[in-house]
Scaffold this motif. Structure first.
Motif, PDB file in Angstrom:
ATOM      1  N   GLN A   1       0.849   6.793   9.712  1.00  0.00           N
ATOM      2  CA  GLN A   1       1.479   7.189  10.306  1.00  0.00           C
ATOM      3  C   GLN A   1       3.147   6.180   9.437  1.00  0.00           C
ATOM      4  O   GLN A   1       3.873   6.894   8.606  1.00  0.00           O
ATOM      5  N   GLN A   2       2.916   5.222   8.722  1.00  0.00           N
ATOM      6  CA  GLN A   2       2.612   4.145   7.397  1.00  0.00           C
ATOM      7  C   GLN A   2       3.056   5.235   6.640  1.00  0.00           C
ATOM      8  O   GLN A   2       4.332   5.514   5.664  1.00  0.00           O
ATOM      9  N   SER A   3       1.901   5.865   6.366  1.00  0.00           N
ATOM     10  CA  SER A   3       2.004   6.451   4.770  1.00  0.00           C
ATOM     11  C   SER A   3       2.801   7.556   4.345  1.00  0.00           C
ATOM     12  O   SER A   3       3.260   7.530   3.633  1.00  0.00           O
ATOM     13  N   VAL A   4       2.778   8.775   5.654  1.00  0.00           N
ATOM     14  CA  VAL A   4       4.478   9.645   6.041  1.00  0.00           C
ATOM     15  C   VAL A   4       5.132   9.430   5.589  1.00  0.00           C
ATOM     16  O   VAL A   4       6.054   9.498   5.517  1.00  0.00           O
ATOM     17  N   LYS A   5       5.410   8.169   6.406  1.00  0.00           N
ATOM     18  CA  LYS A   5       7.149   7.069   6.450  1.00  0.00           C
ATOM     19  C   LYS A   5       6.939   6.662   4.605  1.00  0.00           C
ATOM     20  O   LYS A   5       8.581   7.117   4.034  1.00  0.00           O
ATOM     21  N   VAL A   6       6.702   5.734   3.789  1.00  0.00           N
ATOM     22  CA  VAL A   6       6.460   5.851   2.958  1.00  0.00           C
ATOM     23  C   VAL A   6       5.879   6.848   1.759  1.00  0.00           C
ATOM     24  O   VAL A   6       6.882   6.367   0.413  1.00  0.00           O
ATOM     25  N   VAL A   7       5.127   7.250   1.388  1.00  0.00           N
ATOM     26  CA  VAL A   7       4.694   8.223   0.517  1.00  0.00           C
ATOM     27  C   VAL A   7       4.660   9.182   0.631  1.00  0.00           C
ATOM     28  O   VAL A   7       5.174  10.211  -0.262  1.00  0.00           O
ATOM     29  N   GLY A   8       5.064   9.790   2.388  1.00  0.00           N
ATOM     30  CA  GLY A   8       5.892  11.075   2.278  1.00  0.00           C
ATOM     31  C   GLY A   8       4.640  12.351   2.852  1.00  0.00           C
ATOM     32  O   GLY A   8       4.594  13.431   3.391  1.00  0.00           O
ATOM     33  N   TYR A   9       3.384  11.651   2.560  1.00  0.00           N
ATOM     34  CA  TYR A   9       2.027  12.194   3.092  1.00  0.00           C
ATOM     35  C   TYR A   9       0.978  11.486   3.128  1.00  0.00           C
ATOM     36  O   TYR A   9       1.125  10.156   3.015  1.00  0.00           O
ATOM     37  N   GLU A  10      -0.171  11.797   3.373  1.00  0.00           N
ATOM     38  CA  GLU A  10      -1.099  10.453   3.716  1.00  0.00           C
ATOM     39  C   GLU A  10      -1.829  11.049   2.771  1.00  0.00           C
ATOM     40  O   GLU A  10      -3.090  11.861   1.867  1.00  0.00           O
ATOM     41  N   PRO A  11      -1.775  10.118   1.329  1.00  0.00           N
ATOM     42  CA  PRO A  11      -2.520   9.727   0.299  1.00  0.00           C
ATOM     43  C   PRO A  11      -4.104   9.850   0.579  1.00  0.00           C
ATOM     44  O   PRO A  11      -4.460   9.295   1.524  1.00  0.00           O
ATOM     45  N   ARG A  12      -4.733   9.760  -0.334  1.00  0.00           N
ATOM     46  CA  ARG A  12      -6.557   9.141  -0.330  1.00  0.00           C
ATOM     47  C   ARG A  12      -6.989   7.526   0.089  1.00  0.00           C
ATOM     48  O   ARG A  12      -5.613   7.446  -0.773  1.00  0.00           O
ATOM     49  N   GLN A  13      -6.459   7.466   0.769  1.00  0.00           N
ATOM     50  CA  GLN A  13      -6.445   6.320   1.996  1.00  0.00           C
ATOM     51  C   GLN A  13      -7.907   5.345   0.564  1.00  0.00           C
ATOM     52  O   GLN A  13      -8.716   6.249   0.268  1.00  0.00           O
TER      53      GLN A  13
ATOM     54  N   ALA B   1      -0.214   9.147  -5.316  1.00  0.00           N
ATOM     55  CA  ALA B   1       0.392   8.060  -4.439  1.00  0.00           C
ATOM     56  C   ALA B   1       0.213   6.438  -5.444  1.00  0.00           C
ATOM     57  O   ALA B   1       1.073   5.861  -5.761  1.00  0.00           O
ATOM     58  N   TYR B   2      -0.725   5.958  -6.043  1.00  0.00           N
ATOM     59  CA  TYR B   2      -1.108   5.347  -6.920  1.00  0.00           C
ATOM     60  C   TYR B   2      -0.692   4.892  -7.871  1.00  0.00           C
ATOM     61  O   TYR B   2      -0.588   4.018  -8.900  1.00  0.00           O
ATOM     62  N   SER B   3       0.314   5.694  -8.679  1.00  0.00           N
ATOM     63  CA  SER B   3       1.133   5.245  -9.146  1.00  0.00           C
ATOM     64  C   SER B   3       2.785   4.974  -9.248  1.00  0.00           C
ATOM     65  O   SER B   3       3.874   4.914  -9.668  1.00  0.00           O
ATOM     66  N   LEU B   4       3.110   5.066  -7.969  1.00  0.00           N
ATOM     67  CA  LEU B   4       4.225   4.460  -7.174  1.00  0.00           C
ATOM     68  C   LEU B   4       4.879   3.316  -8.191  1.00  0.00           C
ATOM     69  O   LEU B   4       4.066   2.451  -8.110  1.00  0.00           O
ATOM     70  N   PRO B   5       6.220   3.385  -7.985  1.00  0.00           N
ATOM     71  CA  PRO B   5       6.377   2.011  -8.251  1.00  0.00           C
ATOM     72  C   PRO B   5       6.190   0.919  -7.686  1.00  0.00           C
ATOM     73  O   PRO B   5       6.339   0.859  -6.455  1.00  0.00           O
ATOM     74  N   ASP B   6       5.968   0.142  -7.471  1.00  0.00           N
ATOM     75  CA  ASP B   6       5.096  -1.419  -6.992  1.00  0.00           C
ATOM     76  C   ASP B   6       5.836  -2.228  -7.478  1.00  0.00           C
ATOM     77  O   ASP B   6       5.241  -2.825  -9.118  1.00  0.00           O
ATOM     78  N   THR B   7       6.750  -3.045  -6.943  1.00  0.00           N
ATOM     79  CA  THR B   7       7.670  -4.181  -7.606  1.00  0.00           C
ATOM     80  C   THR B   7       6.904  -5.546  -6.377  1.00  0.00           C
ATOM     81  O   THR B   7       8.068  -6.397  -6.431  1.00  0.00           O
ATOM     82  N   TYR B   8       5.932  -5.640  -5.591  1.00  0.00           N
ATOM     83  CA  TYR B   8       5.753  -6.155  -4.540  1.00  0.00           C
ATOM     84  C   TYR B   8       5.056  -7.074  -5.233  1.00  0.00           C
ATOM     85  O   TYR B   8       4.780  -7.581  -5.787  1.00  0.00           O
ATOM     86  N   VAL B   9       5.811  -8.456  -4.285  1.00  0.00           N
ATOM     87  CA  VAL B   9       5.740  -9.868  -5.081  1.00  0.00           C
ATOM     88  C   VAL B   9       5.131 -10.951  -3.241  1.00  0.00           C
ATOM     89  O   VAL B   9       6.496 -10.850  -2.418  1.00  0.00           O
ATOM     90  N   GLY B  10       4.840 -11.663  -3.389  1.00  0.00           N
ATOM     91  CA  GLY B  10       5.438 -12.780  -2.374  1.00  0.00           C
ATOM     92  C   GLY B  10       3.904 -13.815  -1.972  1.00  0.00           C
ATOM     93  O   GLY B  10       2.347 -13.470  -2.596  1.00  0.00           O
ATOM     94  N   GLU B  11       3.893 -14.960  -1.201  1.00  0.00           N
ATOM     95  CA  GLU B  11       2.784 -15.133  -0.913  1.00  0.00           C
ATOM     96  C   GLU B  11       1.816 -14.696   0.182  1.00  0.00           C
ATOM     97  O   GLU B  11       0.739 -15.517  -0.075  1.00  0.00           O
ATOM     98  N   GLU B  12       1.946 -14.102   0.768  1.00  0.00           N
ATOM     99  CA  GLU B  12       0.742 -13.032   1.387  1.00  0.00           C
ATOM    100  C   GLU B  12       0.352 -12.310   0.647  1.00  0.00           C
ATOM    101  O   GLU B  12       1.049 -10.863   0.429  1.00  0.00           O
ATOM    102  N   GLY B  13      -0.781 -11.788   0.277  1.00  0.00           N
ATOM    103  CA  GLY B  13      -1.530 -10.777  -0.223  1.00  0.00           C
ATOM    104  C   GLY B  13      -1.092 -10.199   1.719  1.00  0.00           C
ATOM    105  O   GLY B  13      -1.783 -10.129   2.543  1.00  0.00           O
ATOM    106  N   THR B  14      -1.303  -8.371   0.600  1.00  0.00           N
ATOM    107  CA  THR B  14      -0.601  -7.595   1.980  1.00  0.00           C
ATOM    108  C   THR B  14      -2.005  -6.031   1.157  1.00  0.00           C
ATOM    109  O   THR B  14      -2.158  -5.843  -0.386  1.00  0.00           O
ATOM    110  N   GLY B  15      -1.349  -5.023   2.028  1.00  0.00           N
ATOM    111  CA  GLY B  15      -2.001  -3.890   1.570  1.00  0.00           C
ATOM    112  C   GLY B  15      -0.774  -3.312   1.126  1.00  0.00           C
ATOM    113  O   GLY B  15       0.238  -3.393   0.803  1.00  0.00           O
TER     114      GLY B  15
END
Ligand code: ZN
Length: 324
Positions: free
Chosen positions: A216-228, A267-281
């Motif tokens: 569900q999140q994939s569709v919201k964020v990426v627009g489709y379900e990428p190869r997971q 999807a794996y080339s999408l902009p990604d500026t995530y930083v944080g104390e906790e690692g996540t997907g």
């Protein structure tokens, strides 16, 4: 006559509507913390048995897998050869190995330079084994998914990994199997079959809920379900029950692809500026980069956390990193 034709058309439409849409979902399986998540607690003979069982299922079902290694787990006096052999089996069975740092070191807890040294130290045996199979060390997975507490560290670490020839292996599906694996190991040792069944039931249920959420999140964020890309850990829980998890994925319409195939998804080339104390997907990475609010993730079963505490198993760490 026309009315009858219309009825036929309506019925035809209804049948089409009632049929479940044919899903073509794809997933790459990755398994971390080799040779075993609990390598410090398991004798080499148990690691070998666990590895044999896990790899036999994966090979029989023709699942492509990359396993990520912590080489410090090889250095137990008197067991080094057997532990290296367990690692070697991954390649002999037709799978690939990647680097997960030497000592399962968090980039968020240590200085960049120390972490880089740990990445390099984690290459020696794996590189040698891969070379024997005419393969190259090409994938890296961050321990705890910790990719850096600030953007500068993250970018420097990324650059370092690229220069050493790595492709970073993100993850998009994660049901925290390692947290079930610890208490399963205990129940298994005590021959507590009721407890094992209870753990497996919730392990499968939580994975299913996590998969549905990520889709569900994939569709919201990426627009489709990428190869997971699925994150699992080398454990007796997976050795005994990965077949049921693979069935669950098949039921959701997944087929199994290589990590290389999965990574070719844009999807794996999408902009990604995530930083944080906790690692996540990475779905979280992309969502946060887009300023989207993440909510509704399935709640991890509290009793598993309580049970882990009782057994003095770490709930936030997979390996024996704290012993260093
Ligand atoms: Zn790990």
């Amino acid at each position: 006559m026309i009315r009858r034709l219309l009825l036929v058309l309506v019925l035809f439409d209804l049948t089409a509507f009632c049929q479940a849409p044919k899903l073509d979902r794809q997933v790459a399986v990755t398994i971390d913390d080799l040779p075993a998540g609990m390598a410090d607690r398991l004798p080499a003979a148990d690691i070998t048995a666990m590895t044999t069982k896990l790899l036999t299922t994966l090979r029989d079902q023709k699942i492509p897998v990359v396993g990520f290694v912590n080489e410090n787990k090889l250095y137990k006096p008197g067991e080094v050869d057997e532990r290296i052999k367990a690692l070697q089996m991954w390649l002999d069975y037709g799978f690939e190995l990647g680097n997960h740092t030497f000592s399962h070191m968090s980039l968020n807890q240590r200085e960049l330079k120390d972490w880089e040294d740990d990445v390099i130290q984690g290459e020696s045996v794996t590189r040698m084994l891969l070379a024997q199979h005419k393969m190259r060390l090409r994938y890296f997975r961050h321990p705890y998914l910790d990719t850096g507490r600030d953007l500068e560290t993250r970018r420097k670490a990324d650059e370092f990994l690229i220069q050493r020839g790595y492709r970073i292996a993100p993850i998009t599906l994660d049901g925290w199997d390692w947290a079930f694996a610890g208490i399963y190991e205990d129940a298994r040792k005590r021959n507590d079959t009721d407890m094992q069944q209870k753990i497996v039931k919730d392990y499968l249920a939580h994975h299913e809920a996590s998969f549905a959420y990520s889709e569900q999140q994939s569709v919201k964020v990426v627009g489709y379900e990428p190869r997971q890309i699925l994150l699992l850990h080398a454990s007796n829980l997976e050795a005994d029950h990965i077949g049921e998890l693979l069935d669950l994925l098949r039921k959701r319409g997944y087929r199994f692809v290589t990590l290389q195939d999965a990574l070719s998804d844009p999807a794996y080339s999408l902009p990604d500026t995530y930083v944080g104390e906790e690692g996540t997907g990475w779905i979280d990475h992309w969502a946060i980069t887009q300023g989207k609010v993440i909510q509704g993730a399935p709640v991890f079963p509290q009793w598993v956390i309580e049970r882990s505490k009782q057994l003095q198993l770490s709930t936030g760490q997979v390996s024996a990193e704290t012993s260093n």
